[in-house]
Design an enzyme around this catalytic site. Structure first.
Site, mmCIF file in Angstrom:
data_model
loop_
_atom_site.group_PDB
_atom_site.id
_atom_site.type_symbol
_atom_site.label_atom_id
_atom_site.label_comp_id
_atom_site.label_asym_id
_atom_site.label_seq_id
_atom_site.Cartn_x
_atom_site.Cartn_y
_atom_site.Cartn_z
ATOM 1 N N HIS A 71 0.742 -1.170 -0.026
ATOM 2 C CA HIS A 71 0.011 -0.061 -0.113
ATOM 3 C C HIS A 71 0.934 1.280 -0.179
ATOM 4 O O HIS A 71 0.368 2.230 -0.533
ATOM 5 C CB HIS A 71 -0.814 0.140 1.177
ATOM 6 N N ASP A 115 -4.940 -4.124 -8.509
ATOM 7 C CA ASP A 115 -5.110 -3.687 -7.244
ATOM 8 C C ASP A 115 -5.808 -2.175 -7.097
ATOM 9 O O ASP A 115 -5.520 -1.495 -8.311
ATOM 10 C CB ASP A 115 -3.778 -4.013 -6.504
#
Length: 444
Positions: free
Chosen positions: A294, A366
């Site tokens: 992330h 993603d």
């Protein structure tokens, strides 16, 4: 996806400021592969040829956009489904919207929708951008402007059912096509819906169940999701975890690729028997790295032989039947020495996934809110690169309007890219056609 980040795998950034981000090396990566059945570029054109072979041949484009320049040749092939260019491009985007219903929202939720999409409600967002998909979540903690603002999407079973029905109605009236409506319902700490769906243990905790027990458990999960109007689950996690730190942990079935492969097949079978599209994640495998993708690009630092024997195995087992695969922000130098994220790598998507595994289903990025995506360029540049790499569904772009316009402009000016988008939308329509079939009569 981050355990604490509902329905997203991103690191947020100021949407208004993304246009100024510099491009990284991904913006000069070669876009050498086309997807199945795409024509190679006209050799007489001034741009780089894109062969249909799954084996890319590295070159470097001098342009920072890394997208071939326009070709003037007329386009004669029809768009899939008879869609206009605008509606074809919209099918590529899966976004989240604010509001507990499709046609209303609180003042704060309306302001958020207007800031992100220029439209006040979920139904208006769908109509304005002709979206192909919606992801349900409670809040996007990765958006620094509104990390604590609830979307209102997943308050109760009754509310979710009404919301998904109204969103579908808006999509059908706009494009004639249903939405992919997805969520992250893995088990353990990653369960976005808490009412109408039975709580499930994390994958690691159920890894030693029999295949039939697993299939039945996922069949039940799928049936519950389908009743709520959810038709795609971003599960199961196919990563083979061999580290005690990182973002995967007990979300994986464990460190044994043989067990994981067996369990992945059972999970995919159960979900899809219920009429819910299963999604293997995170290609090419997040299990060997502790880096939180992330916040930073994770690197698979292992030889090709190790990856082939371990990380690749659950994806190989599940790919013949899984409707979709999610690609992660994972660099894999053994397969792509450029070091770009798999999401943006033709070698890792068109090459290793579509060519190496002969995978013909949907490929989903993603979350495009993740820091490696934000660092790779503007939302439009990243969207173009992801599609050119072989991805089909652009998940949660931080600036849908800008990305949509950039993709549409290139579709209209570049023949190879137009063929690439047509192929991606064709796969999306095939996946949506699967949802029309009644769920399997298989029981437990």
């Amino acid at each position: 996806m981050r355990d604490s980040a509902p329905g997203t795998e991103g690191q947020g950034g100021d949407v208004a400021g993304l246009q100024g981000r510099p491009a990284i090396a991904a913006l000069v990566l070669v876009l050498t592969l086309s997807v199945a059945c795409q024509p190679a570029r006209n050799p007489s054109a001034t741009t780089t040829t894109h062969p249909t072979s799954p084996r890319p041949s590295p070159t470097v484009h001098p342009s920072t956009s890394a997208i071939p320049s326009p070709t003037p040749k007329a386009i004669v092939a029809p768009n899939p489904g008879g869609l206009t260019d605008e509606r074809m491009v919209g099918q590529l985007f899966m976004a989240y919207v604010y509001g507990s219903s499709a046609n209303s929202a609180t003042p704060a939720q309306r302001a958020a929708n207007l800031a992100l999409y220029g439209a006040a409600t979920g139904a208006e967002v769908i109509r304005r951008w002709h979206l192909g998909g919606i992801i349900l979540l409670d809040h996007n903690t990765l958006d620094p402007n509104r990390p604590d603002l609830s979307t209102g999407n997943v308050d109760s079973a009754t509310q979710i059912t009404a919301l998904t029905a109204s969103l579908q109605d808006a999509a059908i009236k706009d494009s004639g096509l249903p939405l992919l409506i997805a969520t992250d319902q893995e088990g353990g700490n990653v369960q976005r819906i808490t009412d109408g769906v039975t709580w499930r243990a994390a994958q690691e905790q159920i890894a030693n169940q029999t295949s039939e027990q697993l299939r039945c458990g996922y069949l039940t999960l799928g049936q519950q999701l389908r009743r709520l109007g959810v038709n795609q689950d971003f599960a199961p996690v196919a990563d083979v975890v061999r580290t005690s730190t990182g973002v995967i942990g007990d979300r994986s079935f464990g460190p044994d690729p043989t067990v994981d492969s067996r369990d992945i097949v059972a999970a995919v079978t159960g979900l899809q028997q219920a009429g819910v599209l299963a999604t293997l994640k995170h290609w090419p495998g997040h299990g060997s790295t502790s880096t939180d993708s992330h916040a930073a690009l994770a690197v698979i630092d292992e030889p090709l032989a190790t990856w082939t024997a371990i990380d690749r195995q659950p994806f190989l087992a599940g790919s013949p039947t899984a409707a979709s695969v999610m690609v992660g922000y994972l660099a894999f130098p053994s397969l792509d020495p450029s070091g770009v994220p798999a999401v943006l790598s033709p070698k890792l998507v068109n090459g290793a996934l579509r060519g190496g595994l002969h995978y013909r289903g949907l490929v989903v990025t993603d979350s495009l809110w993740m820091e490696p995506a934000l660092a790779a360029g503007t939302p439009g540049q990243v969207a173009r690169l992801a599609l050119a790499a072989g991805d089909d569904v652009l998940l949660m772009s931080p600036d849908v309007p800008a990305a949509y316009r950039d993709v549409l402009a290139l579709v209209r000016s570049d023949q190879w890219f137009r063929a690439t988008v047509r192929a991606a939308v064709g796969r999306i329509l095939v996946a949506k056609a699967r949802l029309k079939a009644p769920p399997s009569a298989a029981g437990c």
